[in-house]
Design an enzyme around this catalytic site. Structure first.
Site, mmCIF file in Angstrom:
data_model
loop_
_atom_site.group_PDB
_atom_site.id
_atom_site.type_symbol
_atom_site.label_atom_id
_atom_site.label_comp_id
_atom_site.label_asym_id
_atom_site.label_seq_id
_atom_site.Cartn_x
_atom_site.Cartn_y
_atom_site.Cartn_z
ATOM 1 N N TYR A 101 0.855 -1.192 0.000
ATOM 2 C CA TYR A 101 0.000 0.000 0.000
ATOM 3 C C TYR A 101 0.887 1.237 0.000
ATOM 4 O O TYR A 101 1.836 1.321 0.778
ATOM 5 C CB TYR A 101 -0.875 0.033 1.265
ATOM 6 C CG TYR A 101 -1.570 1.360 1.461
ATOM 7 C CD1 TYR A 101 -2.843 1.588 0.951
ATOM 8 C CD2 TYR A 101 -0.923 2.418 2.124
ATOM 9 C CE1 TYR A 101 -3.456 2.821 1.102
ATOM 10 C CE2 TYR A 101 -1.534 3.649 2.267
ATOM 11 C CZ TYR A 101 -2.802 3.846 1.756
ATOM 12 O OH TYR A 101 -3.400 5.063 1.890
ATOM 13 N N GLU A 189 -3.995 7.219 -3.698
ATOM 14 C CA GLU A 189 -3.623 5.906 -3.160
ATOM 15 C C GLU A 189 -3.344 4.913 -4.270
ATOM 16 O O GLU A 189 -4.051 4.890 -5.273
ATOM 17 C CB GLU A 189 -4.806 5.324 -2.366
ATOM 18 C CG GLU A 189 -4.885 5.746 -0.931
ATOM 19 C CD GLU A 189 -6.024 5.027 -0.202
ATOM 20 O OE1 GLU A 189 -6.153 5.238 0.999
ATOM 21 O OE2 GLU A 189 -6.785 4.260 -0.830
#
Ligand code: GDP
Ligand code: MN
Length: 377
Positions: A101, A189
């Site tokens: 991530y 993101e």
């Protein structure tokens, strides 16, 4: 403002972040036409503005063209968190060795952009933050310096062992930061950022939000706006001078003033109810606003009762009352409505309401209780 994954991928590509190729399709026919006849690993992905598509069955792998078409049939038209899937991305898929991530957000505590990264990628980062916050690396970025190469490498080094991968990942972070700043983003993101078995680092999902207050200088971004049903309603309300945010409950609220709107929602919650929305009709005394507000409220199928809570200051209660009576003549509805008026010209307002036979209550808590009671009938 939010954008779809396929649009985030386009921006990533523009900034040199490696992303597999894909085609946006609106129908099964389009899939048949747009993708090559070659059988290869592909991923079919619902394009909706909500997270957790994978879990909901909106992301499916396919090894042949026929299978990709089959998966497209399954995903198009399905519902994810109340949103109907109208478009899909059919993208080249990759083999995955590991998922990571990485993300950027505006952090109010450090008053800076915060770079976040985790080796626990793929899953929802909110979950990781809750259960094992130590697994999220955080690096605040000095706004006068920007993200420095060494910072990007330092973060990447905590995710990847091999120097080649560290360089690839660090370069991606620097480009993501540049994209974030240049587009007035409020969230960017990549989840997951993946490492493939042949040691390539690339983005296979993208999520970006933008600061609404900066959209006036972001023509390219605003041109990407594809509002979903909820966002469309909110924009429509904004255009009419109302601020409206849809929520999941069943008690519609119509209130003047943001503070009173928050207090009204709290009051409904306090007595065990669930507000269907935040709706602030603002400080003017324009009856048309009441009509618009009622129309927006009643178009929500979840709404089982409506609580109108007006505190008259500049807004005069008799004007609101007249607006209400006019609105209810226009919109025939069976949804029960509870009205509380207080402040400037409340007495005159209440008289107007009483003549129509609508229930009038004296206090805010009484109104909340009554609205909850009526919502259950
Ligand atoms: P989200 O659930 O909405 O975040 O959708 P994602 O695009 O992140 O996909 C969810 C999951 O599907 C990923 O975490 C991967 O495990 C898997 N996935 C997505 N794309 C690929 C791909 O190209 N190859 C493989 N093997 N898995 C993928
Ligand atoms: Mn994802």
């Amino acid at each position: 403002m939010k954008i779809h994954e396929y649009q985030a991928r386009d921006l990533f590509r523009k900034y040199g972040i490696p992303v597999p190729e894909g085609e946006l399709c609106h129908s099964v026919d389009e899939v048949k036409k747009k993708i090559s006849d070659k059988d290869k690993l592909r991923v079919v992905k619902a394009q909706v503005l909500v997270g957790g598509r994978g879990k909901a069955g909106g992301v499916k792998l396919a090894t042949t063209k026929a299978e990709a078409i089959e998966k497209a049939k399954q995903i198009l038209g399905m519902e994810i968190k109340g949103i109907t899937v109208e478009k899909i991305l059919v993208a080249d898929a990759v083999d995955i060795e590991k998922e990571f991530y990485v993300g950027l957000i505006n952090d109010r505590n450090t008053k800076s952009v915060m770079l976040m990264a985790s080796a626990e990628g793929g899953v929802e980062i909110e979950e990781v933050a809750k259960t094992s916050p130590e697994k999220i690396i955080k690096m605040p970025i000095d706004p006068t310096m920007g993200l420095m190469d060494w910072q990007a490498r330092k973060v990447a080094l905590q995710l990847f062992g091999d120097p080649k991968q560290v360089r690839q990942a660090a370069a991606i972070l620097v480009k993501l930061y540049q994209l974030y700043i240049e587009t007035d983003s409020s969230l960017a993101e990549i989840n997951p950022l993946v490492l493939t078995p042949d040691k390539q680092v690339l983005a296979i999902d993208g999520k970006m939000n933008f600061d609404d207050n900066a959209l006036f200088r972001q023509r390219e971004i605003i041109a990407m706006r594809e509002a979903d049903e909820n966002e469309k309603k909110e924009l429509e309300a904004n255009a009419k001078g109302l601020s409206y945010i849809k929520l999941d409950g069943n008690i519609g609220c119509m209130v003047n003033g943001a503070g009173l709107a928050m207090a009204t929602m709290d009051m409904i919650k306090l007595y065990g109810g669930d507000p269907a929305n935040f709706l602030d009709i603002g400080g003017s005394s324009n009856p048309q606003k009441v009509i618009d507000a009622m129309n927006i409220l009643l178009s929500d199928k979840n709404v089982k009762s409506v609580m109108i809570n007006i505190f008259g200051g500049i807004t005069r209660c008799d004007d609101v009352a007249r607006g209400l009576v006019a609105a209810l003549q226009e919109i025939k509805t069976d949804i029960p409505i509870v009205i509380r008026l207080s402040g400037t010209n409340a007495k005159e307002g209440l008289e107007i309401i009483e003549q129509t036979g609508l229930p009038v209550v004296k206090t805010m808590s009484e109104a909340a209780k009554k609205a909850i009671e009526l919502s259950k009938k």
